[in-house]
Design an enzyme around this catalytic site. Structure first.
Site, short mmCIF file in Angstrom:
data_model
loop_
_atom_site.label_atom_id
_atom_site.label_comp_id
_atom_site.label_asym_id
_atom_site.label_seq_id
_atom_site.Cartn_x
_atom_site.Cartn_y
_atom_site.Cartn_z
N CYS A 1 -10.66 -7.06 1.26
CA CYS A 1 -11.12 -5.59 1.51
C CYS A 1 -12.57 -5.41 1.35
CB CYS A 1 -10.27 -4.57 0.78
SG CYS A 1 -8.83 -4.87 1.10
N GLN B 1 0.85 -9.59 -5.47
CA GLN B 1 0.55 -10.96 -5.68
C GLN B 1 1.52 -11.80 -6.47
OE1 GLN B 1 -1.86 -12.70 -4.04
NE2 GLN B 1 -2.87 -10.72 -2.95
N THR C 1 0.87 -1.12 -0.08
CA THR C 1 -0.03 0.09 0.05
C THR C 1 0.89 0.99 0.01
OG1 THR C 1 -1.73 -1.15 1.32
CG2 THR C 1 -1.81 1.25 1.23
N THR D 1 12.95 5.08 11.14
CA THR D 1 13.84 4.22 11.55
C THR D 1 13.49 2.66 10.80
OG1 THR D 1 14.32 5.07 13.46
CG2 THR D 1 14.69 2.50 13.58
#
Ligand SMILES: *Cc1c(COP(=O)(O)O)cnc(C)c1O
Length: 385
Positions: free
Chosen positions: A328, A181, A74, A242
């Site tokens: 989703c 994927q 994402t 980080t």
């Protein structure tokens, strides 16, 4: 009773044992900050991060300097698309994509559109594959980026990346691909396929959640990106924050393992997927969504006429973990935008199950799930008459 069979590997995969083993020391004794330049704790962490960067790069024929670690696909998709939009705003503000992309791409482009960019969404065929000529026809002088996913997360369709890469290179447009994927499942090569930006996530290839990467081409041509996360200048200034050393190490190990196992995994899962479809195709009213030719080996998507997926999922609880449509999209009851885009009616989309096979899937698993589904479909139909 045995545990349910996990057939939802498009949603996420378990960490491979080798991955967990590689990660553990970086959580305990070797906990240094890879940005600490003054002592051995930092140097060790930096060494581990750079070794993992080489492993990720090697999976797709990239140079390690072209790999930017992110929190997942994402974020990598957001960085690629927003980063190009901002850096090349003077060149143009037109974007080309397809109707079957993941929300991480579609919603990012929609957000740019609200800010004045223009987006062309190219339809795909009933097999879920976009035609190169349709992408070509959508290109304009002000097009800056084409974004086409390498493999779809619902119907497993594979894009003609090498042809798209050649087209985009010839037209001076960047090609971005969401490979969440595809990576580790089918061969990808940033040179042979002429990819400019590639998004990855570890948790779809037997690595940990919360880590991924963006491949950013550095030469022929160089892709400049405007950073979307500002701060300490980590990851060559492209993604401050980080570095999660243990996550990065796990991701690297997962990529190396995927490269080693790719051919064998694909052959095994392809054979089991075909076995599953052979069994399910015997169920009256079963129809395959998408085509079989250009498809991820571990993917199957089937609709069962007149039998709601929700009813099947309820009946399958305890037998198998599968998904209806996209994970989703299934939080809402909207039919999947991918099934719609390949011409599946809303009624049929509501009766569709997605199967994602994985490394641990066995023939016994497949037979057990297929026979449970056959029984359930018959039972639901008997109830409804
Ligand atoms: C899972 C997935 C994503 C999101 O990846 P995260 O790492 O979970 O953010 C993006 N695109 C596709 C095609 C996916 O399958």
């Amino acid at each position: 009773m045995s545990a349910p069979v996990y057939l939802d590997h498009h949603a996420t995969t378990p960490c491979a044992p080798e991955v967990v083993e590689a990660m553990l020391p970086w959580l305990t004794q070797s906990f240094g900050n890879a940005a600490s330049k003054a002592h051995a704790f930092g140097w060790a962490a930096e060494g581990a991060v750079e070794a993992a960067r080489r492993q990720v790069a090697a999976l797709v024929g990239a140079s390690p300097k072209e790999v930017v670690f992110t929190s997942g696909a994402t974020e990598a998709n957001n960085l690629a698309i927003k980063g190009v939009a901002e850096a090349y705003a003077a060149r143009g503000r037109h974007f080309v994509t397809t109707t079957i992309e993941h929300k991480a791409v579609l919603d990012t482009l929609a957000w740019l559109e609200r800010g004045g960019a223009q987006v062309t969404r190219v339809p795909v065929g009933a097999d879920g594959v976009v035609r190169v000529a349709d992408i070509e026809a959508a290109l304009r002088p002000d097009t800056v980026l084409v974004s086409v996913m390498a493999a779809n997360n619902e119907v497993g369709s594979l894009a003609p990346l090498a042809e798209l890469g050649a087209l985009c290179r010839a037209r001076g447009v960047f090609l971005h691909t969401d490979a969440a994927q595809a990576a580790g499942k089918v061969p990808l090569d940033v040179e042979a396929q002429r990819l400019d930006l590639v998004a990855f996530t570890a948790h779809k290839l037997y690595g940990p959640k919360g880590i991924g990467a963006l491949y950013v081409r550095r030469r022929d041509p160089q892709v400049r990106l405007a950073p979307q996360m500002h701060g300490g200048g980590h990851e060559r200034g492209l993604r401050s924050g980080t570095q999660p050393v243990h996550q990065i190490v796990g991701f690297g190990r997962a990529c190396a393992l995927a490269a080693e196992r790719m051919a064998a995994d694909a052959a095994a899962q392809g054979a089991l997927r075909d076995r599953l479809w052979r069994a399910l195709s015997e169920v009256p009213g079963a129809r395959l969504n998408g085509g079989l030719e250009h498809r991820l080996p571990g993917n199957l998507n089937v609709s069962f006429e007149g039998v709601e997926a929700e009813a099947l999922l309820g009946g399958l609880r305890g037998v198998a973990a599968v998904s209806s449509g996209a994970a989703c999209a299934s939080a809402t009851l909207e039919p999947s935008h991918v099934l719609r885009a390949i011409g599946v009616s809303d009624d049929r989309a509501h009766c569709s199950l997605r199967f994602g096979l994985g490394r641990a899937t066995t023939a016994e698993d497949i037979d057990r799930v297929a026979s449970a589904i056959a029984d359930l479909v018959a039972e639901v139909r008997a109830r409804s008459v």
